[in-house]
Scaffold this motif. Structure first.
Motif, PDB file in Angstrom:
ATOM      1  N   ILE A 163     -19.616  14.247 -21.258  1.00 14.25           N
ATOM      2  CA  ILE A 163     -19.157  15.626 -21.352  1.00 14.25           C
ATOM      3  C   ILE A 163     -20.284  16.446 -21.966  1.00 14.25           C
ATOM      4  O   ILE A 163     -20.638  16.255 -23.137  1.00 14.25           O
ATOM      5  CB  ILE A 163     -17.878  15.754 -22.199  1.00 14.25           C
ATOM      6  CG1 ILE A 163     -16.748  14.909 -21.606  1.00 14.25           C
ATOM      7  CG2 ILE A 163     -17.450  17.214 -22.300  1.00 14.25           C
ATOM      8  CD1 ILE A 163     -15.478  14.894 -22.452  1.00 14.25           C
ATOM      9  N   VAL A 164     -20.864  17.331 -21.173  1.00 18.99           N
ATOM     10  CA  VAL A 164     -21.948  18.200 -21.635  1.00 18.99           C
ATOM     11  C   VAL A 164     -21.350  19.422 -22.322  1.00 18.99           C
ATOM     12  O   VAL A 164     -20.498  20.116 -21.753  1.00 18.99           O
ATOM     13  CB  VAL A 164     -22.840  18.643 -20.460  1.00 18.99           C
ATOM     14  CG1 VAL A 164     -23.898  19.645 -20.923  1.00 18.99           C
ATOM     15  CG2 VAL A 164     -23.497  17.435 -19.799  1.00 18.99           C
ATOM     16  N   CYS A 165     -21.800  19.681 -23.547  1.00 19.24           N
ATOM     17  CA  CYS A 165     -21.407  20.885 -24.280  1.00 19.24           C
ATOM     18  C   CYS A 165     -22.455  21.959 -23.976  1.00 19.24           C
ATOM     19  O   CYS A 165     -23.575  21.915 -24.482  1.00 19.24           O
ATOM     20  CB  CYS A 165     -21.334  20.600 -25.776  1.00 19.24           C
ATOM     21  SG  CYS A 165     -20.141  19.306 -26.200  1.00 19.24           S
ATOM     22  N   GLU A 166     -22.096  22.910 -23.129  1.00 22.46           N
ATOM     23  CA  GLU A 166     -23.082  23.777 -22.487  1.00 22.46           C
ATOM     24  C   GLU A 166     -23.773  24.771 -23.419  1.00 22.46           C
ATOM     25  O   GLU A 166     -24.843  25.289 -23.087  1.00 22.46           O
ATOM     26  CB  GLU A 166     -22.421  24.542 -21.346  1.00 22.46           C
ATOM     27  CG  GLU A 166     -21.962  23.644 -20.201  1.00 22.46           C
ATOM     28  CD  GLU A 166     -21.343  24.425 -19.078  1.00 22.46           C
ATOM     29  OE1 GLU A 166     -21.756  24.208 -17.925  1.00 22.46           O
ATOM     30  OE2 GLU A 166     -20.444  25.251 -19.340  1.00 22.46           O
ATOM     31  N   HIS A 167     -23.192  25.034 -24.587  1.00 24.97           N
ATOM     32  CA  HIS A 167     -23.801  26.002 -25.508  1.00 24.97           C
ATOM     33  C   HIS A 167     -24.237  25.351 -26.820  1.00 24.97           C
ATOM     34  O   HIS A 167     -24.428  26.040 -27.828  1.00 24.97           O
ATOM     35  CB  HIS A 167     -22.818  27.147 -25.792  1.00 24.97           C
ATOM     36  CG  HIS A 167     -22.317  27.823 -24.549  1.00 24.97           C
ATOM     37  ND1 HIS A 167     -23.152  28.318 -23.576  1.00 24.97           N
ATOM     38  CD2 HIS A 167     -21.054  28.069 -24.116  1.00 24.97           C
ATOM     39  CE1 HIS A 167     -22.440  28.853 -22.603  1.00 24.97           C
ATOM     40  NE2 HIS A 167     -21.160  28.696 -22.892  1.00 24.97           N
ATOM     41  N   ASP A 168     -24.408  24.058 -26.798  1.00 28.15           N
ATOM     42  CA  ASP A 168     -24.731  23.277 -28.000  1.00 28.15           C
ATOM     43  C   ASP A 168     -26.066  23.715 -28.598  1.00 28.15           C
ATOM     44  O   ASP A 168     -27.059  23.880 -27.893  1.00 28.15           O
ATOM     45  CB  ASP A 168     -24.786  21.789 -27.628  1.00 28.15           C
ATOM     46  CG  ASP A 168     -24.575  20.878 -28.813  1.00 28.15           C
ATOM     47  OD1 ASP A 168     -24.981  21.235 -29.932  1.00 28.15           O
ATOM     48  OD2 ASP A 168     -24.008  19.786 -28.609  1.00 28.15           O
ATOM     49  N   ARG A 169     -26.092  23.872 -29.928  1.00 27.28           N
ATOM     50  CA  ARG A 169     -27.326  24.196 -30.639  1.00 27.28           C
ATOM     51  C   ARG A 169     -27.893  22.990 -31.388  1.00 27.28           C
ATOM     52  O   ARG A 169     -29.020  23.055 -31.885  1.00 27.28           O
ATOM     53  CB  ARG A 169     -27.074  25.335 -31.629  1.00 27.28           C
ATOM     54  CG  ARG A 169     -26.661  26.639 -30.973  1.00 27.28           C
ATOM     55  CD  ARG A 169     -26.299  27.691 -32.006  1.00 27.28           C
ATOM     56  NE  ARG A 169     -25.866  28.943 -31.362  1.00 27.28           N
ATOM     57  CZ  ARG A 169     -25.369  29.985 -32.033  1.00 27.28           C
ATOM     58  NH1 ARG A 169     -25.244  29.936 -33.345  1.00 27.28           N
ATOM     59  NH2 ARG A 169     -25.002  31.071 -31.374  1.00 27.28           N
ATOM     60  N   LEU A 171     -27.657  19.444 -30.189  1.00 29.29           N
ATOM     61  CA  LEU A 171     -28.270  18.607 -29.154  1.00 29.29           C
ATOM     62  C   LEU A 171     -28.360  19.482 -27.901  1.00 29.29           C
ATOM     63  O   LEU A 171     -27.362  19.719 -27.229  1.00 29.29           O
ATOM     64  CB  LEU A 171     -27.419  17.363 -28.878  1.00 29.29           C
ATOM     65  CG  LEU A 171     -27.958  16.382 -27.822  1.00 29.29           C
ATOM     66  CD1 LEU A 171     -29.353  15.901 -28.170  1.00 29.29           C
ATOM     67  CD2 LEU A 171     -27.003  15.192 -27.653  1.00 29.29           C
ATOM     68  N   PRO A 172     -29.552  20.005 -27.602  1.00 29.36           N
ATOM     69  CA  PRO A 172     -29.697  20.997 -26.530  1.00 29.36           C
ATOM     70  C   PRO A 172     -29.107  20.529 -25.212  1.00 29.36           C
ATOM     71  O   PRO A 172     -29.193  19.352 -24.857  1.00 29.36           O
ATOM     72  CB  PRO A 172     -31.214  21.172 -26.429  1.00 29.36           C
ATOM     73  CG  PRO A 172     -31.723  20.837 -27.793  1.00 29.36           C
ATOM     74  CD  PRO A 172     -30.823  19.725 -28.272  1.00 29.36           C
ATOM     75  N   PRO A 173     -28.465  21.443 -24.484  1.00 33.63           N
ATOM     76  CA  PRO A 173     -27.846  21.081 -23.210  1.00 33.63           C
ATOM     77  C   PRO A 173     -28.799  20.413 -22.233  1.00 33.63           C
ATOM     78  O   PRO A 173     -28.382  19.525 -21.472  1.00 33.63           O
ATOM     79  CB  PRO A 173     -27.345  22.424 -22.670  1.00 33.63           C
ATOM     80  CG  PRO A 173     -27.092  23.245 -23.896  1.00 33.63           C
ATOM     81  CD  PRO A 173     -28.165  22.853 -24.857  1.00 33.63           C
ATOM     82  N   GLN A 174     -30.079  20.799 -22.240  1.00 38.42           N
ATOM     83  CA  GLN A 174     -31.012  20.149 -21.311  1.00 38.42           C
ATOM     84  C   GLN A 174     -31.201  18.674 -21.651  1.00 38.42           C
ATOM     85  O   GLN A 174     -31.359  17.836 -20.754  1.00 38.42           O
ATOM     86  CB  GLN A 174     -32.372  20.868 -21.284  1.00 38.42           C
ATOM     87  CG  GLN A 174     -33.107  20.926 -22.600  1.00 38.42           C
ATOM     88  CD  GLN A 174     -32.819  22.196 -23.381  1.00 38.42           C
ATOM     89  OE1 GLN A 174     -31.734  22.759 -23.274  1.00 38.42           O
ATOM     90  NE2 GLN A 174     -33.796  22.662 -24.148  1.00 38.42           N
ATOM     91  N   ARG A 188     -18.636  19.294 -17.679  1.00 36.02           N
ATOM     92  CA  ARG A 188     -19.290  20.318 -18.496  1.00 36.02           C
ATOM     93  C   ARG A 188     -18.239  21.274 -19.029  1.00 36.02           C
ATOM     94  O   ARG A 188     -17.359  21.707 -18.282  1.00 36.02           O
ATOM     95  CB  ARG A 188     -20.345  21.067 -17.668  1.00 36.02           C
ATOM     96  CG  ARG A 188     -21.486  20.172 -17.231  1.00 36.02           C
ATOM     97  CD  ARG A 188     -22.385  20.811 -16.175  1.00 36.02           C
ATOM     98  NE  ARG A 188     -23.420  19.859 -15.749  1.00 36.02           N
ATOM     99  CZ  ARG A 188     -23.241  18.939 -14.810  1.00 36.02           C
ATOM    100  NH1 ARG A 188     -22.067  18.852 -14.187  1.00 36.02           N
ATOM    101  NH2 ARG A 188     -24.221  18.088 -14.507  1.00 36.02           N
ATOM    102  N   ILE A 189     -18.332  21.571 -20.323  1.00 37.91           N
ATOM    103  CA  ILE A 189     -17.397  22.512 -20.924  1.00 37.91           C
ATOM    104  C   ILE A 189     -18.185  23.577 -21.675  1.00 37.91           C
ATOM    105  O   ILE A 189     -19.232  23.301 -22.256  1.00 37.91           O
ATOM    106  CB  ILE A 189     -16.374  21.815 -21.863  1.00 37.91           C
ATOM    107  CG1 ILE A 189     -17.061  20.910 -22.876  1.00 37.91           C
ATOM    108  CG2 ILE A 189     -15.362  21.020 -21.059  1.00 37.91           C
ATOM    109  CD1 ILE A 189     -16.091  20.238 -23.838  1.00 37.91           C
ATOM    110  N   ALA A 190     -17.681  24.808 -21.636  1.00 43.03           N
ATOM    111  CA  ALA A 190     -18.365  25.945 -22.251  1.00 43.03           C
ATOM    112  C   ALA A 190     -18.042  25.981 -23.740  1.00 43.03           C
ATOM    113  O   ALA A 190     -17.104  26.663 -24.177  1.00 43.03           O
ATOM    114  CB  ALA A 190     -17.948  27.241 -21.570  1.00 43.03           C
ATOM    115  N   CYS A 191     -18.802  25.222 -24.506  1.00 46.72           N
ATOM    116  CA  CYS A 191     -18.541  25.121 -25.939  1.00 46.72           C
ATOM    117  C   CYS A 191     -19.840  24.831 -26.670  1.00 46.72           C
ATOM    118  O   CYS A 191     -20.863  24.507 -26.066  1.00 46.72           O
ATOM    119  CB  CYS A 191     -17.516  24.022 -26.223  1.00 46.72           C
ATOM    120  SG  CYS A 191     -18.139  22.372 -25.842  1.00 46.72           S
ATOM    121  N   HIS A 192     -19.763  24.924 -27.992  1.00 45.55           N
ATOM    122  CA  HIS A 192     -20.883  24.535 -28.836  1.00 45.55           C
ATOM    123  C   HIS A 192     -20.729  23.048 -29.203  1.00 45.55           C
ATOM    124  O   HIS A 192     -20.159  22.293 -28.425  1.00 45.55           O
ATOM    125  CB  HIS A 192     -20.949  25.458 -30.050  1.00 45.55           C
ATOM    126  CG  HIS A 192     -21.438  26.839 -29.706  1.00 45.55           C
ATOM    127  ND1 HIS A 192     -22.758  27.204 -29.817  1.00 45.55           N
ATOM    128  CD2 HIS A 192     -20.782  27.933 -29.235  1.00 45.55           C
ATOM    129  CE1 HIS A 192     -22.913  28.462 -29.434  1.00 45.55           C
ATOM    130  NE2 HIS A 192     -21.722  28.924 -29.076  1.00 45.55           N
TER     131      HIS A 192
END
Length: 216
Positions: A163-169, A171-174, A188-192
Motif C-alpha cells: 500500500i503506497v502512501c502517496e503523500h508520505d513525507r 518514506l518518499p512515495p518514489q 495507492r491511497i491519498a494519505c501521509h
C-alpha cells in the motif's frame, strides 16, 4: 507491526475499526523502539506472537516494521499474506541505511533520537490533538535496527501486497513505488505516513478487501 520510534499503541484506532468489522487482531511492541535491539530481536518478537495465533494470519507492517516482518515470516508457517503499508520491503542483504545509501553511524550501538518536528513528518493529515498525543509517545530507536541486514525475506514465498502512501513525507512515495515492485499487488491511497490514525475506517476497509482476496 509498527514503525521506528513508535509502539503498538499506534494501531489502537485501526484495531477498533477492524474489530467492528469482526476481525481479531494482535500487535507487537518491537524491542528496537526504546531498547538496544536489532532486526533479529524484533523478528523474534514477531515470530513469538505469530506462534500464538491459530489459523492463517495476515501480517501488516508499517515503515521500518516491514524489515523484521520479512525476516520473521520466513520462519512462520501460518501467514497467508503480507501487507506492506508504506513499509520497507527489503531483500536479503539489505538494511534500512543501506537502502538509502547512508553510512552506518560511528556508534552503531547507540540510538537514533526522535526526529525533529515529528507531527509534519509522520502525522501531517492527522487531527492536531491526536497528532500531538502520538508525538508525545515516540521513543528513541536503536541504531542497530537501521544497520542490520536481512538474512531471510519471507515475501519471496508468501503472497504480498503493498500500500503506497502517496503523500508520505517520511518514506518518499518514489521509494515506496520502487519497493512496491517487489509485491504481488499494489494499492495507492491519498494519505501521509500514518493512515492508521488519519483514515482508520478507509484503511480497515482496504485491509478487509485484501484479506478476503477481493482487492487484487
Amino acid at each position: 507491526m509498527h514503525g521506528a520510534w513508535h509502539g503498538s499503541w499506534c494501531w489502537d484506532t485501526l484495531r477498533a475499526a477492524l474489530g467492528a468489522d469482526g476481525w481479531t487482531t494482535a500487535t507487537v511492541d518491537l524491542p528496537s523502539a526504546g531498547q538496544q535491539a536489532g532486526v533479529r530481536d524484533d523478528a523474534r518478537a514477531v515470530l513469538a506472537e505469530l506462534e500464538r495465533i491459530d489459523g492463517p494470519a495476515v501480517v501488516v507492517a508499517h515503515s521500518y516494521g516491514g524489515i523484521p516482518v520479512s525476516e520473521a515470516v520466513a520462519e512462520a508457517g501460518n501467514v497467508s499474506r503480507l501487507v506492506y503499508l508504506g513499509a520497507y520491503q527489503l531483500d536479503v542483504g539489505e538494511s534500512l541505511l543501506g537502502y538509502h545509501s547512508a553510512p552506518v553511524p560511528p556508534e552503531p550501538h547507540g540510538f537514533q533520537a526522535v526526529p525533529d518536528h515529528p507531527v509534519p513528518l509522520f502525522y501531517a493529515d492527522v487531527p492536531e490533538p491526536e497528532a500531538e498525543e502520538a508525538a508525545k509517545q515516540l521513543v528513541p530507536q536503536s541504531t542497530k535496527s537501521f544497520s542490520d541486514t536481512l538474512t531471510r525475506a519471507g515475501w519471496h514465498t508468501i503472497p504480498s501486497t503493498y500500500i503506497v502512501c502517496e503523500h508520505d513525507r517520511a518514506l518518499p512515495p518514489q521509494d515506496q513505488e520502487a519497493l512496491a515492485a517487489r509485491s504481488d499487488a499494489v494499492h495507492r491511497i491519498a494519505c501521509h505516513h500514518s493512515p492508521f490514525l488519519s483514515m482508520p475506517g478507509e484503511l480497515a476497509a482496504l485491509l478487509t478487501r485484501i484479506a478476503l482476496g477481493s482487492a487484487d
